[in-house]
Design a protein around this motif. Structure first.
Motif, PDB file in Angstrom:
ATOM      1  N   ILE A 102       0.975  -1.246   0.226  1.00 35.08           N
ATOM      2  CA  ILE A 102      -0.024   0.073  -0.062  1.00 35.08           C
ATOM      3  C   ILE A 102       0.888   1.100  -0.071  1.00 35.08           C
ATOM      4  N   GLU A 103       0.708   2.046  -1.204  1.00 39.50           N
ATOM      5  CA  GLU A 103       1.519   3.352  -1.298  1.00 39.50           C
ATOM      6  C   GLU A 103       0.726   4.341  -0.793  1.00 39.50           C
ATOM      7  N   SER A 104      -0.556   4.295  -0.998  1.00 39.26           N
ATOM      8  CA  SER A 104      -1.322   5.345  -1.047  1.00 39.26           C
ATOM      9  C   SER A 104      -2.466   5.007   0.136  1.00 39.26           C
ATOM     10  N   GLY A 128       5.342  -0.489   1.138  1.00 38.84           N
ATOM     11  CA  GLY A 128       4.516   0.054   0.057  1.00 38.84           C
ATOM     12  C   GLY A 128       5.331   0.925  -0.863  1.00 38.84           C
ATOM     13  N   SER A 129       5.899   0.374  -1.839  1.00 36.49           N
ATOM     14  CA  SER A 129       6.618   1.113  -2.867  1.00 36.49           C
ATOM     15  C   SER A 129       6.807   0.070  -4.010  1.00 36.49           C
ATOM     16  N   ALA A 134       8.419  -4.766  -6.314  1.00 37.87           N
ATOM     17  CA  ALA A 134       9.081  -5.753  -7.385  1.00 37.87           C
ATOM     18  C   ALA A 134       9.982  -6.801  -7.024  1.00 37.87           C
ATOM     19  N   ASP A 135      10.767  -6.116  -5.931  1.00 39.66           N
ATOM     20  CA  ASP A 135      11.843  -7.096  -5.325  1.00 39.66           C
ATOM     21  C   ASP A 135      11.541  -8.093  -4.541  1.00 39.66           C
ATOM     22  N   TRP A 136      10.128  -8.051  -4.017  1.00 37.78           N
ATOM     23  CA  TRP A 136       9.543  -9.174  -3.185  1.00 37.78           C
ATOM     24  C   TRP A 136       8.995 -10.108  -4.218  1.00 37.78           C
ATOM     25  N   VAL A 137       8.460  -9.650  -5.455  1.00 34.41           N
ATOM     26  CA  VAL A 137       8.081 -10.552  -6.283  1.00 34.41           C
ATOM     27  C   VAL A 137       9.181 -11.698  -6.946  1.00 34.41           C
ATOM     28  N   LEU A 147      -0.489  -3.751  -5.711  1.00 37.53           N
ATOM     29  CA  LEU A 147       0.076  -2.684  -5.375  1.00 37.53           C
ATOM     30  C   LEU A 147      -1.167  -1.544  -5.213  1.00 37.53           C
ATOM     31  N   LEU A 148      -1.271  -0.820  -4.452  1.00 31.44           N
ATOM     32  CA  LEU A 148      -2.395   0.225  -4.431  1.00 31.44           C
ATOM     33  C   LEU A 148      -1.573   1.640  -4.302  1.00 31.44           C
ATOM     34  N   THR A 149      -1.621   2.336  -5.435  1.00 28.79           N
ATOM     35  CA  THR A 149      -1.012   3.527  -5.527  1.00 28.79           C
ATOM     36  C   THR A 149      -1.696   4.530  -6.195  1.00 28.79           C
ATOM     37  N   ASP A 150      -1.476   5.820  -5.968  1.00 25.68           N
ATOM     38  CA  ASP A 150      -2.159   6.852  -6.714  1.00 25.68           C
ATOM     39  C   ASP A 150      -1.473   7.438  -8.111  1.00 25.68           C
ATOM     40  N   GLN A 151      -0.180   6.657  -8.418  1.00 28.64           N
ATOM     41  CA  GLN A 151       0.491   6.873  -9.579  1.00 28.64           C
ATOM     42  C   GLN A 151       0.770   5.395 -10.274  1.00 28.64           C
ATOM     43  N   ALA A 152      -0.391   4.932 -10.477  1.00 28.42           N
ATOM     44  CA  ALA A 152      -0.144   3.456 -11.108  1.00 28.42           C
ATOM     45  C   ALA A 152       0.850   3.336 -12.454  1.00 28.42           C
ATOM     46  N   SER A 153       0.679   4.425 -13.295  1.00 31.81           N
ATOM     47  CA  SER A 153       1.483   4.333 -14.499  1.00 31.81           C
ATOM     48  C   SER A 153       2.963   4.371 -14.189  1.00 31.81           C
TER      49      SER A 153
END
Length: 223
Positions: A102-104, A128-129, A134-137, A147-153
């Motif tokens: 969770i980023e946002s 949440g970044s 990506a590193d966890w994946v 991943l929840l974020t306000d800047q998806a792109s």
């Protein structure tokens, strides 16, 4: 001929019910839930007897041999057999490992987080970044992250810079399904604005229920 009293009839009924309960308790249980697939090579009568009495359908893997006695027993119980696809069998054999980043944050996101983490299916909390997700994946095979974020792109771009990460932005359940089928997505990026807790949870569970993320045929070596 003597006529049984009401008390005697009631006692007899109670005894029959106790016998039935003992029979159910002694019946072997097969480790298959309502959503799972029976993926063993042979379905015998003993295993068939272990399925829940209120089940209406048993899903089996392609190639599973059902003995005649097991088939007759299931038919008498009103339980049908359904052969599932091989991809669904793989999902059962390799359910994957799942993370939530969770980023946002907001009140709605906090409620969604509690709902998902307290559910029946295990989820790990990930930093949440996009970079941490990506590193966890890629740290272990078969992992996927929401991943929840306000800047998806931006998050998709950052995620795809990491070799082995297949990131995709999604906005509804249908787009989740397409990302799974056509990309083998392992980093699912969602902008939560305007989405309900129910929709966010549904999207996450559709992602998880597909099983461990896999590279789609034809994309090997390109992602």
């Amino acid at each position: 001929m003597s006529i049984a009293s009401v008390e005697q009839v009631a006692a007899a009924v109670r005894e029959v019910l106790r016998d039935l309960d003992r029979g159910r308790a002694s019946r072997p249980r097969v480790g298959v839930s309502r959503q799972d697939v029976f993926a063993e090579r042979l379905l015998s009568l003993r295993q068939a007897e272990g399925f829940a009495a209120n089940r209406h359908e048993i899903r089996i893997a392609p190639g599973t041999v059902v003995t005649p006695l097991a088939r007759d027993f299931l038919k008498r119980q009103g339980i049908s057999l359904k052969v599932v696809s091989r991809s669904e069998v793989e999902r059962v054999r390799d359910p994957g490992e799942w993370g939530l980043a969770i980023e946002s944050d907001s009140g709605l996101i906090s409620a969604f987080r509690r709902s998902l983490l307290d559910g029946a299916h295990p989820w790990h909390e990930v930093e949440g970044s996009a970079e941490a997700a990506a590193d966890w994946v890629i740290d272990s095979p078969g992992r996927g992250v929401v991943l929840l974020t306000d800047q998806a792109s931006v998050a998709v771009w950052l995620g795809c810079r990491v070799p082995g990460v297949r990131a995709a932005q999604v906005g509804d359940v249908d787009s989740v399904d397409r990302a799974i089928r056509w990309l083998g997505v392992n980093l699912l990026v969602v902008e939560p604005a305007g989405k309900s807790i129910s929709l966010l949870k549904q999207m996450s569970l559709v992602f998880q229920r597909a099983g461990a993320p896999r590279t789609v045929e034809g994309l090997e070596g390109r992602v």
